[in-house]
Scaffold this active site. Structure first.
Site, PDB file in Angstrom:
ATOM      1  N   GLU A  91       0.387  -0.878  -0.238  1.00  0.00           N
ATOM      2  CA  GLU A  91       0.214  -0.211  -0.028  1.00  0.00           C
ATOM      3  C   GLU A  91       1.127   1.579   0.010  1.00  0.00           C
ATOM      4  O   GLU A  91       2.247   1.514   0.156  1.00  0.00           O
ATOM      5  CB  GLU A  91      -0.895  -0.110   1.399  1.00  0.00           C
ATOM      6  CG  GLU A  91      -0.557   0.250   2.317  1.00  0.00           C
ATOM      7  CD  GLU A  91      -1.522  -0.622   3.459  1.00  0.00           C
ATOM      8  OE1 GLU A  91      -2.146  -1.490   4.414  1.00  0.00           O
ATOM      9  OE2 GLU A  91      -1.143   0.824   4.039  1.00  0.00           O
ATOM     10  N   CYS A 112       3.448   8.561   0.663  1.00  0.00           N
ATOM     11  CA  CYS A 112       4.136   7.093   1.743  1.00  0.00           C
ATOM     12  C   CYS A 112       4.270   5.768   0.949  1.00  0.00           C
ATOM     13  O   CYS A 112       2.969   5.284   0.376  1.00  0.00           O
ATOM     14  CB  CYS A 112       3.547   6.949   2.756  1.00  0.00           C
ATOM     15  SG  CYS A 112       4.042   5.897   4.381  1.00  0.00           S
ATOM     16  N   CYS A 119       7.740  -7.192   6.929  1.00  0.00           N
ATOM     17  CA  CYS A 119       8.487  -6.861   7.366  1.00  0.00           C
ATOM     18  C   CYS A 119       9.213  -7.137   8.432  1.00  0.00           C
ATOM     19  O   CYS A 119       8.445  -8.060   9.233  1.00  0.00           O
ATOM     20  CB  CYS A 119       8.402  -4.848   8.436  1.00  0.00           C
ATOM     21  SG  CYS A 119       9.902  -4.553   9.264  1.00  0.00           S
ATOM     22  N   CYS A 123       8.251  -4.549  15.145  1.00  0.00           N
ATOM     23  CA  CYS A 123       7.944  -3.754  16.192  1.00  0.00           C
ATOM     24  C   CYS A 123       6.914  -4.219  16.666  1.00  0.00           C
ATOM     25  O   CYS A 123       6.456  -4.372  15.747  1.00  0.00           O
ATOM     26  CB  CYS A 123       8.181  -2.020  16.188  1.00  0.00           C
ATOM     27  SG  CYS A 123      10.047  -1.878  14.974  1.00  0.00           S
ATOM     28  N   CYS A 126       3.401  -2.682  15.614  1.00  0.00           N
ATOM     29  CA  CYS A 126       3.085  -2.054  13.681  1.00  0.00           C
ATOM     30  C   CYS A 126       2.408  -2.905  13.412  1.00  0.00           C
ATOM     31  O   CYS A 126       2.725  -4.114  13.545  1.00  0.00           O
ATOM     32  CB  CYS A 126       4.658  -2.029  13.417  1.00  0.00           C
ATOM     33  SG  CYS A 126       4.195  -1.997  11.822  1.00  0.00           S
ATOM     34  N   GLY A 166       7.331  -1.550   5.112  1.00  0.00           N
ATOM     35  CA  GLY A 166       8.909  -1.946   5.330  1.00  0.00           C
ATOM     36  C   GLY A 166       9.871  -1.441   6.123  1.00  0.00           C
ATOM     37  O   GLY A 166       9.337   0.168   6.771  1.00  0.00           O
ATOM     38  N   GLU A 167      11.045  -2.178   5.932  1.00  0.00           N
ATOM     39  CA  GLU A 167      11.983  -1.459   6.918  1.00  0.00           C
ATOM     40  C   GLU A 167      13.387  -1.226   5.432  1.00  0.00           C
ATOM     41  O   GLU A 167      13.620  -1.754   5.272  1.00  0.00           O
ATOM     42  CB  GLU A 167      13.071  -2.473   7.534  1.00  0.00           C
ATOM     43  CG  GLU A 167      14.081  -1.421   8.066  1.00  0.00           C
ATOM     44  CD  GLU A 167      13.902   0.103   8.417  1.00  0.00           C
ATOM     45  OE1 GLU A 167      13.245   0.504   9.415  1.00  0.00           O
ATOM     46  OE2 GLU A 167      15.061   0.404   7.603  1.00  0.00           O
ATOM     47  N   SER A 198      13.019   6.442   6.493  1.00  0.00           N
ATOM     48  CA  SER A 198      12.901   6.071   7.698  1.00  0.00           C
ATOM     49  C   SER A 198      13.203   4.850   7.810  1.00  0.00           C
ATOM     50  O   SER A 198      12.468   4.124   7.230  1.00  0.00           O
ATOM     51  CB  SER A 198      10.976   6.299   7.892  1.00  0.00           C
ATOM     52  OG  SER A 198      10.925   5.833   9.469  1.00  0.00           O
ATOM     53  N   SER A 221      12.603   6.696  13.368  1.00  0.00           N
ATOM     54  CA  SER A 221      11.819   5.924  14.377  1.00  0.00           C
ATOM     55  C   SER A 221      12.245   5.238  15.757  1.00  0.00           C
ATOM     56  O   SER A 221      13.059   4.356  16.198  1.00  0.00           O
ATOM     57  CB  SER A 221      11.099   4.952  14.069  1.00  0.00           C
ATOM     58  OG  SER A 221      10.842   4.833  12.620  1.00  0.00           O
ATOM     59  N   HIS A 223      10.848   5.860  19.225  1.00  0.00           N
ATOM     60  CA  HIS A 223      10.221   5.848  20.247  1.00  0.00           C
ATOM     61  C   HIS A 223      10.207   5.386  20.924  1.00  0.00           C
ATOM     62  O   HIS A 223       9.303   4.873  22.578  1.00  0.00           O
ATOM     63  CB  HIS A 223       8.956   4.380  19.613  1.00  0.00           C
ATOM     64  CG  HIS A 223       8.750   4.330  17.778  1.00  0.00           C
ATOM     65  ND1 HIS A 223       9.202   5.840  17.566  1.00  0.00           N
ATOM     66  CD2 HIS A 223       8.751   3.343  16.927  1.00  0.00           C
ATOM     67  CE1 HIS A 223       8.195   5.365  15.942  1.00  0.00           C
ATOM     68  NE2 HIS A 223       8.341   5.018  15.953  1.00  0.00           N
ATOM     69  N   ASN A 297      -1.719   4.893  16.626  1.00  0.00           N
ATOM     70  CA  ASN A 297      -2.854   4.099  15.760  1.00  0.00           C
ATOM     71  C   ASN A 297      -2.820   3.458  16.208  1.00  0.00           C
ATOM     72  O   ASN A 297      -2.193   2.750  15.994  1.00  0.00           O
ATOM     73  CB  ASN A 297      -2.730   4.972  14.198  1.00  0.00           C
ATOM     74  CG  ASN A 297      -2.681   6.065  14.427  1.00  0.00           C
ATOM     75  OD1 ASN A 297      -3.531   6.515  13.861  1.00  0.00           O
ATOM     76  ND2 ASN A 297      -1.935   6.085  13.180  1.00  0.00           N
ATOM     77  N   CYS A 340       0.959   3.101   8.086  1.00  0.00           N
ATOM     78  CA  CYS A 340       0.413   2.082   6.939  1.00  0.00           C
ATOM     79  C   CYS A 340       0.699   0.541   7.114  1.00  0.00           C
ATOM     80  O   CYS A 340       0.987  -0.235   8.010  1.00  0.00           O
ATOM     81  CB  CYS A 340       2.155   2.327   6.074  1.00  0.00           C
ATOM     82  SG  CYS A 340       1.858   3.558   4.163  1.00  0.00           S
TER      83      CYS A 340
END
Ligand code: SAH
Ligand code: SF4
Length: 359
Positions: A91, A112, A119, A123, A126, A166-167, A198, A221, A223, A297, A340
């Site tokens: 996406e 984006c 991935c 995490c 996610c 994905g990373e 990112s 990222s 966090h 989210n 995403c």
């Protein structure tokens, strides 16, 4: 050679296009057809000799990605779900003007993009990592997300963030290839300063990217401001501790004339304490990073939630108290604003449910 093994024409750089089509100016013509006129097949390249077109069709694939679902409307965030040639789903998100976004002004549209199917970094908060990792995207599959979204929306994209599924730095070769095509005047022509990658913190690749000549922006990222907190939610931190990550950030900042950004999702009771805010400010000052606070989210099936508005504001004011440039995303209506990976997950679950219902 089977079709699947062919390299896609939209994965090639200009020198490679020149090398495959003699005389060399033909390479420029092909690039024009791909990125200016947006051809979708070799046959459309009518100013190339027929035998060259046939030869190209023989040697290279000309993939396209199909849009299977669009959510959202013109003045809101829109999500696009794509089916790749092998059936995998990815996406992209098209974000209208938002002053808080990476180099974007109020009249800019940001896309984006995804860089992998799934991935591998897992995490805990996610959606992208929930179903594990399938494969890397090829350069053309990254570039095609921009082309397909521009075609479908009729809008010109002028800002790109690699924050989809994905990373990106785990697929650094294909991602840098795609970035060169997105950035080049012969390609999509989007300025390097309008491109942000990112990462969850792949230290060796941050250093590798620092040595690339491209002046792209980097977002980390983060966090969590201590190893303790970060270890709990981001498995990558077991390998690369915060101090190693900050050294790599310092190196990146020293090689580029760019601000770094720290992404910091606020998760209630996990990383939103005053103490975390003070320590985050310390890291940000060390590497001259801006901080982007993002209220979490919710993801179906995961236990995390966002802190109260008051807690978010308090966290922000602590950063400001340390003279750190920080913003808090405050927009309402998060139904499809969600990070995403979620639309794909939702669609896959619906498809699975249908399959089970039929069985
Ligand atoms: N793998 C890269 C890029 C993709 S993730 C990375 O981790 O940086 C893009 C951003 O969305 C990251 O900052 C990620 O932490 C964030 N994100 C993931 N899930 C989220 C959620 N549920 N709510 C808000 N942000 C989320
Ligand atoms: Fe992967 Fe980034 Fe999601 Fe972590 S936050 S699982 S690295 S996509």
């Amino acid at each position: 050679m089977t079709k699947a093994q062919k390299i896609d024409i939209k994965s090639l750089q200009i020198d490679e296009l020149r090398a495959i089509a003699q005389p060399a100016y033909r390479g420029g013509q092909i690039a024009d057809w791909l990125y200016k006129k947006r051809a979708s097949a070799f046959e459309e390249m009518t100013d190339l000799p027929a035998n060259l077109r046939a030869d190209l069709a023989e040697k290279f694939s000309f993939g396209k990605i199909d849009i299977v679902r669009v959510l959202g409307s013109r003045d809101t965030t829109r999500k696009f779900l794509f089916r790749l040639n092998d059936g995998n789903l990815i996406e992209s998100v098209l974000i209208p003007a938002s002053p808080a976004l990476y180099g974007s002004r109020s009249d800019r549209r940001t896309i984006c993009v995804s860089t992998q199917v799934g991935c591998a970094y897992g995490c805990k908060f996610c959606a992208s990592g929930l179903e594990g990792f399938s494969r890397n995207l090829a350069p053309n599959e990254i570039v095609d997300q921009l082309i397909a979204v521009e075609r479908e929306s009729g809008e010109k994209i002028d800002n790109v963030v690699f924050m989809g599924m994905g990373e990106p730095l785990a697929n650094i070769d294909n991602v840098t290839r795609a970035i060169r095509i997105i950035n080049a005047p012969w390609g999509l022509g989007i300025g390097a300063r309008r491109i942000t990658v990112s990462t969850s913190g792949l230290v060796p690749q941050i250093r590798q990217l620092a040595d690339e000549p491209l002046q792209i922006r980097l977002a980390i990222s983060l966090h969590g401001a201590t190893d303790d907190v970060r270890d709990r939610i981001m498995p990558i931190n077991k390998r690369y501790k915060i101090d190693m990550l900050m050294s790599a950030c310092e190196y990146y900042a020293s090689r580029k004339k760019q601000w770094l950004t720290f992404e910091y999702i606020l998760i209630a009771g996990v990383n939103d304490s005053d103490e975390q805010a003070h320590l985050l400010a310390k890291h940000a000052r060390r590497v001259s990073a801006k901080v982007n606070l993002i209220p979490y989210n919710t993801v179906a099936g995961l236990p995390w939630s966002r802190p109260t508005q008051d807690r978010q504001e308090q966290f922000l004011s602590i950063l400001h108290g340390h003279d750190v440039a920080a913003t808090l995303r405050r927009e309402k209506g998060h139904d499809i604003d969600a990070a995403c990976g979620q639309l794909r997950l939702q669609t896959q679950r619906e498809l699975q449910a249908k399959t089970f219902a039929r069985a």
